[in-house]
Every structure is written in C-alpha cells, then in structure tokens.
Design a protein around this motif. Structure first.
Motif, PDB file in Angstrom:
ATOM      1  N   ARG A   1       0.738  -1.181   0.008  1.00  0.00           N
ATOM      2  CA  ARG A   1       0.078   0.090   0.223  1.00  0.00           C
ATOM      3  C   ARG A   1       0.766   1.171  -0.204  1.00  0.00           C
ATOM      4  NH1 ARG A   1      -5.047   0.022   0.442  1.00  0.00           N
ATOM      5  NH2 ARG A   1      -5.140  -2.150   1.268  1.00  0.00           N
ATOM      6  N   GLN A   2       0.377   2.090  -0.877  1.00  0.00           N
ATOM      7  CA  GLN A   2       1.363   3.386  -0.923  1.00  0.00           C
ATOM      8  C   GLN A   2       0.846   4.264   0.223  1.00  0.00           C
ATOM      9  OE1 GLN A   2       0.387   5.052  -4.807  1.00  0.00           O
ATOM     10  NE2 GLN A   2       1.113   3.032  -5.869  1.00  0.00           N
ATOM     11  N   ALA A   3       2.060   4.952   0.816  1.00  0.00           N
ATOM     12  CA  ALA A   3       1.627   5.989   1.935  1.00  0.00           C
ATOM     13  C   ALA A   3       1.166   7.317   1.009  1.00  0.00           C
ATOM     14  CB  ALA A   3       3.031   6.282   2.519  1.00  0.00           C
ATOM     15  N   ALA A   4       0.085   7.672   1.699  1.00  0.00           N
ATOM     16  CA  ALA A   4      -0.677   8.679   1.056  1.00  0.00           C
ATOM     17  C   ALA A   4      -1.202   9.863   1.949  1.00  0.00           C
ATOM     18  CB  ALA A   4      -1.668   8.508  -0.007  1.00  0.00           C
ATOM     19  N   GLU A   5      -0.804  10.839   1.887  1.00  0.00           N
ATOM     20  CA  GLU A   5      -1.284  12.197   2.858  1.00  0.00           C
ATOM     21  C   GLU A   5      -2.621  12.333   2.741  1.00  0.00           C
ATOM     22  OE1 GLU A   5       0.296  14.229   4.942  1.00  0.00           O
ATOM     23  OE2 GLU A   5       2.096  12.817   4.426  1.00  0.00           O
ATOM     24  N   PRO A   6      -3.408  12.378   3.830  1.00  0.00           N
ATOM     25  CA  PRO A   6      -4.809  12.705   3.860  1.00  0.00           C
ATOM     26  C   PRO A   6      -5.149  13.901   3.374  1.00  0.00           C
ATOM     27  CG  PRO A   6      -3.794  12.786   6.156  1.00  0.00           C
ATOM     28  CD  PRO A   6      -2.915  12.431   5.262  1.00  0.00           C
ATOM     29  N   THR A   7      -6.478  14.026   2.751  1.00  0.00           N
ATOM     30  CA  THR A   7      -7.224  15.416   2.483  1.00  0.00           C
ATOM     31  C   THR A   7      -7.643  15.783   3.977  1.00  0.00           C
ATOM     32  OG1 THR A   7      -7.695  14.826   0.200  1.00  0.00           O
ATOM     33  CG2 THR A   7      -9.036  16.609   1.363  1.00  0.00           C
TER      34      THR A   7
ATOM     35  N   LEU B   1      -7.230  23.542   4.933  1.00  0.00           N
ATOM     36  CA  LEU B   1      -7.672  23.019   3.856  1.00  0.00           C
ATOM     37  C   LEU B   1      -6.273  22.328   3.316  1.00  0.00           C
ATOM     38  CD1 LEU B   1      -9.986  26.105   2.233  1.00  0.00           C
ATOM     39  CD2 LEU B   1     -10.760  23.865   3.435  1.00  0.00           C
ATOM     40  N   ARG B   2      -6.242  21.270   3.471  1.00  0.00           N
ATOM     41  CA  ARG B   2      -4.980  20.683   2.849  1.00  0.00           C
ATOM     42  C   ARG B   2      -5.424  19.427   2.078  1.00  0.00           C
ATOM     43  NH1 ARG B   2      -2.365  16.264   6.040  1.00  0.00           N
ATOM     44  NH2 ARG B   2      -3.623  17.067   7.972  1.00  0.00           N
ATOM     45  N   PRO B   3      -4.804  19.667   0.651  1.00  0.00           N
ATOM     46  CA  PRO B   3      -4.956  18.782  -0.175  1.00  0.00           C
ATOM     47  C   PRO B   3      -4.239  17.587   0.204  1.00  0.00           C
ATOM     48  CG  PRO B   3      -3.526  20.134  -0.953  1.00  0.00           C
ATOM     49  CD  PRO B   3      -3.807  20.902   0.083  1.00  0.00           C
ATOM     50  N   GLY B   4      -4.768  16.391  -0.141  1.00  0.00           N
ATOM     51  CA  GLY B   4      -4.160  15.011   0.079  1.00  0.00           C
ATOM     52  C   GLY B   4      -3.729  14.389  -1.202  1.00  0.00           C
ATOM     53  N   ALA B   5      -3.449  13.127  -1.503  1.00  0.00           N
ATOM     54  CA  ALA B   5      -2.902  12.436  -2.675  1.00  0.00           C
ATOM     55  C   ALA B   5      -4.164  12.183  -3.666  1.00  0.00           C
ATOM     56  CB  ALA B   5      -2.319  11.188  -2.267  1.00  0.00           C
ATOM     57  N   PHE B   6      -5.262  12.336  -3.149  1.00  0.00           N
ATOM     58  CA  PHE B   6      -6.440  11.780  -4.291  1.00  0.00           C
ATOM     59  C   PHE B   6      -7.404  13.045  -4.214  1.00  0.00           C
ATOM     60  CE2 PHE B   6      -4.374   8.085  -2.649  1.00  0.00           C
ATOM     61  CZ  PHE B   6      -4.435   7.367  -3.692  1.00  0.00           C
ATOM     62  N   LEU B   7      -7.602  13.952  -3.258  1.00  0.00           N
ATOM     63  CA  LEU B   7      -8.822  15.061  -3.280  1.00  0.00           C
ATOM     64  C   LEU B   7      -8.161  16.287  -2.584  1.00  0.00           C
ATOM     65  CD1 LEU B   7     -11.531  12.786  -1.738  1.00  0.00           C
ATOM     66  CD2 LEU B   7     -11.500  13.580  -3.886  1.00  0.00           C
TER      67      LEU B   7
ATOM     68  N   GLY C   1      -3.460  -0.944  -4.059  1.00  0.00           N
ATOM     69  CA  GLY C   1      -2.340  -0.187  -3.296  1.00  0.00           C
ATOM     70  C   GLY C   1      -2.905   1.013  -2.884  1.00  0.00           C
ATOM     71  N   ASP C   2      -3.643   1.741  -3.436  1.00  0.00           N
ATOM     72  CA  ASP C   2      -4.110   3.005  -3.229  1.00  0.00           C
ATOM     73  C   ASP C   2      -4.573   3.366  -1.897  1.00  0.00           C
ATOM     74  OD1 ASP C   2      -2.768   4.248  -5.233  1.00  0.00           O
ATOM     75  OD2 ASP C   2      -4.853   4.388  -6.426  1.00  0.00           O
ATOM     76  N   ASP C   3      -4.512   4.217  -1.043  1.00  0.00           N
ATOM     77  CA  ASP C   3      -5.205   4.539   0.214  1.00  0.00           C
ATOM     78  C   ASP C   3      -5.541   5.705   0.429  1.00  0.00           C
ATOM     79  OD1 ASP C   3      -5.914   4.129   2.863  1.00  0.00           O
ATOM     80  OD2 ASP C   3      -3.857   4.461   3.783  1.00  0.00           O
ATOM     81  N   LEU C   4      -7.078   6.236   0.128  1.00  0.00           N
ATOM     82  CA  LEU C   4      -7.365   7.424   0.038  1.00  0.00           C
ATOM     83  C   LEU C   4      -7.937   7.615   1.533  1.00  0.00           C
ATOM     84  CD1 LEU C   4      -9.871   9.043  -2.514  1.00  0.00           C
ATOM     85  CD2 LEU C   4     -10.213   9.371   0.049  1.00  0.00           C
ATOM     86  N   ARG C   5      -7.373   8.722   2.064  1.00  0.00           N
ATOM     87  CA  ARG C   5      -8.026   9.267   3.561  1.00  0.00           C
ATOM     88  C   ARG C   5      -8.266  10.543   3.681  1.00  0.00           C
ATOM     89  NH1 ARG C   5      -3.168   8.617   7.230  1.00  0.00           N
ATOM     90  NH2 ARG C   5      -1.988   9.047   5.195  1.00  0.00           N
TER      91      ARG C   5
ATOM     92  N   TRP D   1     -10.638   3.281   0.789  1.00  0.00           N
ATOM     93  CA  TRP D   1     -11.269   4.654   1.107  1.00  0.00           C
ATOM     94  C   TRP D   1     -11.547   4.847   2.588  1.00  0.00           C
ATOM     95  CZ3 TRP D   1     -15.412   6.955   2.848  1.00  0.00           C
ATOM     96  CH2 TRP D   1     -15.942   8.193   2.190  1.00  0.00           C
ATOM     97  N   ARG D   2     -10.710   5.569   3.387  1.00  0.00           N
ATOM     98  CA  ARG D   2     -11.464   5.799   4.495  1.00  0.00           C
ATOM     99  C   ARG D   2     -11.382   7.507   4.904  1.00  0.00           C
ATOM    100  NH1 ARG D   2      -6.110   3.708   7.568  1.00  0.00           N
ATOM    101  NH2 ARG D   2      -5.273   4.226   5.919  1.00  0.00           N
ATOM    102  N   ALA D   3     -12.617   7.613   5.719  1.00  0.00           N
ATOM    103  CA  ALA D   3     -12.966   8.940   5.832  1.00  0.00           C
ATOM    104  C   ALA D   3     -13.399   8.918   7.645  1.00  0.00           C
ATOM    105  CB  ALA D   3     -14.143   9.352   5.257  1.00  0.00           C
ATOM    106  N   ARG D   4     -12.850  10.106   8.081  1.00  0.00           N
ATOM    107  CA  ARG D   4     -13.208  10.339   9.551  1.00  0.00           C
ATOM    108  C   ARG D   4     -14.095  11.746   9.462  1.00  0.00           C
ATOM    109  NH1 ARG D   4     -12.687   8.465  14.737  1.00  0.00           N
ATOM    110  NH2 ARG D   4     -12.538  10.024  16.375  1.00  0.00           N
ATOM    111  N   VAL D   5     -15.113  11.830  10.052  1.00  0.00           N
ATOM    112  CA  VAL D   5     -15.711  13.042  10.265  1.00  0.00           C
ATOM    113  C   VAL D   5     -15.972  13.300  11.846  1.00  0.00           C
ATOM    114  CG1 VAL D   5     -17.972  14.342   9.895  1.00  0.00           C
ATOM    115  CG2 VAL D   5     -16.887  12.917   8.139  1.00  0.00           C
ATOM    116  N   GLU D   6     -15.622  14.549  12.391  1.00  0.00           N
ATOM    117  CA  GLU D   6     -16.043  15.010  13.626  1.00  0.00           C
ATOM    118  C   GLU D   6     -16.677  16.150  13.544  1.00  0.00           C
ATOM    119  OE1 GLU D   6     -12.346  14.720  16.360  1.00  0.00           O
ATOM    120  OE2 GLU D   6     -11.448  13.698  14.973  1.00  0.00           O
ATOM    121  N   ILE D   7     -17.849  16.352  14.424  1.00  0.00           N
ATOM    122  CA  ILE D   7     -18.757  17.541  14.435  1.00  0.00           C
ATOM    123  C   ILE D   7     -18.926  17.779  15.800  1.00  0.00           C
ATOM    124  CG2 ILE D   7     -20.771  18.543  13.423  1.00  0.00           C
ATOM    125  CD1 ILE D   7     -20.831  16.419  11.177  1.00  0.00           C
TER     126      ILE D   7
END
Length: 245
Positions: free
Chosen positions: A3-9, A26-32, A58-62, A93-99
């Motif tokens: 799996r490729q290390a990828a910066e999260p959005t 507002l930080r861009p990641g490897a995919f978004l 191998g992609d890891d979208l965060r 594909w992994r998303a974490r939302v905190e409100i």
C-alpha cells in the motif's frame, strides 16, 4: 501489492466570535483537494476535487473532516470516483468526520464506481457531539456499463453524544452471494440519504429506516444509476430543508 503511503485530505472549519465561518485547514491529499466555492452567508461551501483518475491497487485514500462548535459546512463533489481493475490487489477509502456541539455538515457525494476486478475496503467514521447534525448522500455502483462489478466492503460507524447511532457492515465482496434474492438480486446501484443527529421528519417512506437515536436513512436499489439519483435528489432536498439549523 504494498500500500502506498498517501497524505490525507484535511478540512477543518470553525466559527469565530463574529459569527463568520473560517477554514482553519484546507489541506489537499494524494487523491482529493478541497476548493472553496461561492461564499454563503450562513456556512462554508467547499468542493472535493479529484486530483487522480481513480483508485488503483495499493491506493489508500484518506479524508479527515472537522466541523467546530456551531459551524456549518457544505461539501460537494463535482465528479464521482472510480476504482479500476486492481489485478489481484486491494485499495482503501477511509473517512473520519468529527462534528462538535451544534455543528452541521451536508455532504453531497457523487457515485463511487467499483469496476470489474477492483477490491475496495471503504470505511466511514462519524463522531457527533450533542446537537451536531450531518446529512450524507451516498451511492455505490457495482461495475461500469456491461460489468458485473468488483468487490467492496463498506462499513459505517456513527456515534452521537458518545452513543452508537449507526453501525453498518455492507459486505459485497462475493458477487454470487450479493446477487441472491433477498440481498441485491439483479440490482447493482445502492444509493442512500442518511440524516445523523436530527430527525428529518417528512411523510412515510417505504424504504426509510429509523436509527438508534436522532436520525434516519432511506436506501434505494436499482439496476441503473439515473433513476435512483433522481429519487435520492428529491429526498436530499426535502431532508436538507429540515436538518438545516
């Protein structure tokens, strides 16, 4: 495949003492990449713009999203996401939302297409404080035109004020099992609108499910995307009017 290390959005929105909405991160990641849209007087509006053609083995979208106390965020996606043939590999594909307290997020997601040969692990984690709300529109499409579709396992874990609100494990990795009657049958499009932290009210709906706390979900199945997208759009507009603070 490794799996490729990828910066999260990363997106963080707050509200200052004057009531203005401020993007703290507002930080861009490897995919978004988050991009500001036309300002609104009562919320911050952002688009999640894809910076790659899709997911490969191998992609890891965060994706990390935080909405501060009393802040409101509206997320849109100009285009969908395609997971291409992984040729024996996997992607995630992994998303974490905190409100936080009395915060609000409306996330109008575009279809996520799982192509033939793809194998995707998708997870959504939502942590809502007391009084927080989230409205989420989501569509999974098994395969491009003429395809049976790849494998996907989609998990959702949402809590409200420290208590579990929605826990779901949608395992669609085995095509033979998911096509059985009583599972998906011939359908390959799964669409839903989910209200978390607020009861959307409205007239009865045959496919509405109450959550284990404030919230509800309507999920629809179809063989093609256009019809289901039109139905979901109507539910989205109705529920958006109710869940807006």
């Amino acid at each position: 495949m490794t799996r490729q290390a990828a910066e999260p959005t990363a997106v963080a929105v707050e509200r200052d003492g004057a009531g203005r909405h401020i993007a703290r991160e507002l930080r861009p990641g490897a995919f978004l990449a988050p991009r500001p849209l036309r300002p609104a007087p009562d919320r911050l509006r952002l688009a999640l713009v894809g910076t790659r053609a899709g997911l490969l083995a191998g992609d890891d979208l965060r994706l990390h999203i935080r909405v501060g106390p009393g802040a409101r965020l509206e997320l849109t996606e100009p285009s969908g996401l395609v997971a291409y043939d992984h040729r024996g590999g996997t992607s995630s594909w992994r998303a974490r939302v905190e409100i936080e307290e009395v915060g609000e997020l409306h996330w109008d997601a575009r279809p996520f297409v799982i192509s033939e040969g793809a194998r995707v692990e998708r997870s959504m984690t939502v942590v809502l404080a007391a009084g927080a709300r989230m409205l989420w529109r989501d569509t999974l499409v098994l395969g491009r035109s003429g395809e049976r579709g790849g494998a996907v396992r989609a998990t959702t874990h949402a809590t409200y004020d420290g208590r579990e609100l929605l826990v779901e494990d949608l395992d669609l990795r085995d095509a033979d099992l998911r096509e059985l009657p009583g599972v998906l049958g011939p359908h390959r499009v799964i669409g839903s609108v989910t209200a978390l932290g607020a009861d959307p009210g409205g007239p009865p709906h045959p496919y509405r499910t109450a959550l284990a706390g404030p919230g509800a979900q309507i999920r629809l199945l179809d063989t093609v995307a256009p019809a289901i997208e039109a139905d979901l759009a109507a539910v989205w507009e109705e529920w958006r009017a109710v869940t807006t603070g």
